[in-house]
Enzyme design. Structure first.
Site, PDB file in Angstrom:
ATOM      1  CB  SER A 145      -8.227   3.971   2.594  1.00 24.76           C
ATOM      2  OG  SER A 145      -7.459   3.284   3.558  1.00 24.76           O
ATOM      3  CE  LYS A 151      -3.956   2.077   2.458  1.00 24.23           C
ATOM      4  NZ  LYS A 151      -4.943   1.954   3.560  1.00 24.23           N
ATOM      5  CB  SER A 176      -8.853   1.094   5.372  1.00 24.95           C
ATOM      6  OG  SER A 176      -9.581   2.269   5.203  1.00 24.95           O
TER       7      SER A 176
HETATM    8  N1  GLN Z   1     -13.524   4.689   5.891  1.00 24.22           N
HETATM    9  C1  GLN Z   1     -12.917   5.178   7.094  1.00 24.22           C
HETATM   10  C2  GLN Z   1     -12.456   6.594   6.894  1.00 24.22           C
HETATM   11  O1  GLN Z   1     -12.712   7.118   5.873  1.00 24.22           O
HETATM   12  C3  GLN Z   1     -11.792   4.286   7.513  1.00 24.22           C
HETATM   13  C4  GLN Z   1     -10.584   4.463   6.688  1.00 24.22           C
HETATM   14  C5  GLN Z   1      -9.444   3.599   7.149  1.00 24.22           C
HETATM   15  O2  GLN Z   1      -9.649   2.593   7.832  1.00 24.22           O
HETATM   16  N2  GLN Z   1      -8.242   4.029   6.808  1.00 24.22           N
HETATM   17  O3  GLN Z   1     -11.866   7.179   7.728  1.00 24.22           O
END
Ligand code: GLN
Length: 482
Positions: A151, A76, A175
Site C-alpha cells: 500500500s 505516508k 506494504s
Molecule cells: N497487500 C496486503 C493487504 O492488502 C498488505 C498491505 C499492507 O501491508 N498494508 O492487506
C-alpha cells in the site's frame, strides 16, 4: 541534490553549502512539475514545509543539527500530522485535518526533518497496487503502465522518481517491501513494536509496523535511528536500549550463513525474478557468505492466515469510522442507524468493505473457532518454523515478490491474485520479525526486482549491514527511474 545520499545532503547542510530552504524548495518544485504524472502525493503544503525548513536552518546555524536536520521526508498519509490533511487514502477521512502528530511524525519533527508532503496509498493500507486509493492510482516511475505496488505505493514512487530523498511507509503484510521491490528502492520493516503506532491509523494492529523507504541501506539506517523508540502511548511499544543502526554497516560478511527456504524457491517465482535472485546470491557468496537450504513448512499458509487475521482486526479497528466524531458523514439520513449505514456505505471503498465483511464473518459466533482461532494457531506454527530455521542460518533470503511490477488494472478485478503479491512478505508480519527489500536488478520489461532479507527479532542492524555490503559492490540502488 537529486541522487545524493542522506549522508551527503546532511554534510552539505552542515557545511552551509546548501540550506534546508533551498533543498525543500527544490523538491517542492519537482513535486509541482512531476506529481501530475505520478500522483505520488495526496497533499502538499508548501507553507508548512517551508516553515519547517526555516526552522531547520536555524538549528543548523547554531550547530544543533542532527543527521536528518533540514532533510525533506515524504510522509505516508496514514500518519496523523498536526495541521495536515490526513486521509489514509480514503473518502472517509477526506475532510480530516489532524489535530495532533503521530509518534513517528513527532520524532522526525524533533530531529529537524521537513515534512515534504503526504503520500498516496491504498485505502486504509489495504492493497498491493495503490489502486484502491480514493485519490487515484499511482504510476510506477520505471514504467508508467505498471503499478508501483502497495500500500505504500506513493512513498515508493516518490523516492524512485526523486520527488523526495526518503519516505516513510507502513507494512502490515508487505506494504513497505513489496512497493520498494517494484519501484527499485530499499525498504525495511522493523521488528514489531520498535516503531510507535501512536497516531498511525490502525489497519491490523498486531501486524502493522512503520519503517523507512529510501535509496540505500545506509539511508535506511539513518532514518531508523530517528524512527525507533519507546512510546508509552502505544501499548505494544517496546522498551529497549537505543541502537545505532549505522554501527555495523561496514562489517565484512565472511562466515554469514544465508538460509534459502525450499518453499520460497519452489514454484511461483517467475524466471526473470529467479535469474536476478541467483545473481544476487552469487554476489553474496563472493562477499564470503555461504548458503544453506532451510525449510519453512507452514510458510506457504501465510496468505490464508493473514487474510483471516488482518480483516478480523481491521473490522474491529474500522468500527470507529461511524460519521459521528470526525471524518465523512452522509449528507442525508433518517436517524442514527441510517446515518451510520450511509456514512460507512459512502465513505468506504469496495476493498475496505470486503475486508470488513470477511473480518466480521471470521469473528462471528460459529466461525470464530473454525477460522480465527485456527489462523492464530497457524501463526504460531509459522513462527516456530522460522525459529527452527534460525538454528541453521543467520538470515533468510528469497524474492520479495513473485513477479516484477504488473500492469495497472491487471489484477484489480481478482482479489486473490492481488493478495498473492505478498506471498513472501506476510510471514514477517505474522511472526513480527524484521525484513527488508533491496533492488538487485531488472526483469521483464526492464522492471525492477527486489531481494527479500528476513532476520531474527531485533536483527535490523545486521540486515542493514548485509544490505549495505551488497550495495558497496553493486550499483542497482543508484539507478534512477527518471
Ligand atoms: N497487500 C496486503 C493487504 O492488502 C498488505 C498491505 C499492507 O501491508 N498494508 O492487506
Amino acid at each position: 541534490m537529486l541522487n545524493a545520499s542522506l549522508k551527503e545532503l546532511s554534510k552539505q547542510l552542515a557545511e552551509k553549502k546548501l540550506s534546508s530552504v533551498e533543498l525543500t524548495s527544490f523538491f517542492l518544485q519537482r513535486i509541482k512539475t512531476l506529481n501530475p504524472d505520478y500522483n505520488a502525493f495526496i497533499t502538499i503544503n508548501e507553507e508548512m514545509s517551508l516553515a519547517q525548513a526555516i526552522n531547520a536552518d536555524k538549528m543548523l546555524a547554531v550547530g544543533e543539527g542532527g543527521p536528518l536536520t533540514g532533510i525533506p521526508i515524504a510522509q505516508k498519509d496514514i500518519f496523523c500530522a498536526k495541521g495536515w490533511l490526513t486521509t489514509c487514502g480514503s473518502k472517509m477521512l477526506s475532510n480530516f485535518i489532524s489535530p495532533y502528530d503521530a509518534g513517528v511524525i513527532e520524532r522526525f519533527n524533533l530531529a529537524g526533518a521537513v515534512n515534504i508532503g503526504k503520500t498516496n496509498m491504498d485505502e486504509f493500507a489495504m492493497g498491493s497496487s495503490n489502486e484502491t486509493s480514493y485519490y487515484g492510482i499511482v504510476k510506477n516511475p520505471w514504467d508508467t503502465k505498471a503499478v508501483p505496488g502497495g500500500s505504500s505505493g506513493g512513498a515508493a514512487c516518490a523516492v524512485a522518481a526523486r520527488l523526495a530523498p526518503a519516505a516513510t511507509g507502513t507494512d502490515t503484510g508487505g506494504s513497505i517491501r513489496q512497493p520498494a521491490a517494484l519501484c527499485g528502492i530499499s525498504g525495511i520493516k522493523p521488528t514489531y513494536g520498535l516503531v510507535s503506532r501512536y497516531g498511525m491509523i490502525a489497519f491490523a494492529s498486531s501486524l502493522d509496523q512503520a519503517g523507512p523507504m529510501a535509496k540505500s541501506a545506509e539511508d535506511l539506517a539513518l532514518l531508523l535511528n530517528v524512527m525507533v523508540g519507546f512510546d508509552a502511548r502505544d501499548s505494544t511499544s517496546l522498551q529497549r536500549a537505543q541502537e545505532d543502526y549505522t554501527s555495523s554497516l561496514e562489517r565484512p560478511l565472511s562466515g554469514l550463513r544465508i538460509g534459502l527456504p525450499k518453499e520460497y524457491f519452489a514454484k511461483g517465482m517467475s524466471q526473470d525474478v529467479e535469474n536476478a535472485i541467483d545473481k544476487a546470491l552469487a554476489e553474496y557468496r563472493k562477499l564470503g557468505a555461504e548458503t544453506v537450504e532451510v525449510v519453512l513448512p507452514n510458510a506457504p499458509l501465510s496468505i490464508p492466515v493473514y487474510y483471516v487475521l488482518a480483516p478480523a482486526e481491521a473490522s474491529s479497528n474500522l468500527s470507529r469510522f461511524d460519521g459521528v466524531r470526525y471524518g465523512y458523514r452522509a449528507e442525508s439520513y433518517s436517524g442514527l442507524a441510517d446515518m451510520y449505514r450511509k456514512s460507512r456505505a459512502e465513505g468506504f471503498g469496495p476493498e475496505v468493505k470486503r475486508r470488513i465483511l470477511i473480518g466480521t464473518y471470521v469473528l462471528s459466533h460459529g466461525y470464530y473457532d473454525a477460522y480465527y482461532i485456527k489462523a492464530q494457531k497457524l501463526r504460531r506454527l509459522i513462527a516456530q518454523d522460522f525459529a527452527e530455521a534460525y538454528r541453521q542460518c543467520d538470515v533468510i533470503m528469497g524474492p520479495t515478490t513473485p513477479t516484477v511490477a504488473f500492469n495497472l488494472g491487471e489484477k484489480s478485478a481478482d482479489p486473490i491474485q492481488m493478495y498473492l503479491s505478498d506471498i513472501y512478505t506476510s510471514a514477517a508480519n505474522l511472526t513480527g520479525m524484521p525484513a527488508m527489500s533491496i533492488p538487485i536488478g531488472f526483469g521483464e520489461k526492464n522492471r525492477p526486482v527486489g531481494l527479500h532479507i528476513i532476520g531474527n527479532y531485533f536483527k535490523e542492524t545486521q540486515l542493514l549491514n548485509i544490505a549495505n555490503q551488497y550495495q558497496r559492490v553493486t550499483d542497482w540502488h543508484l539507478k534512477s527511474a527518471v
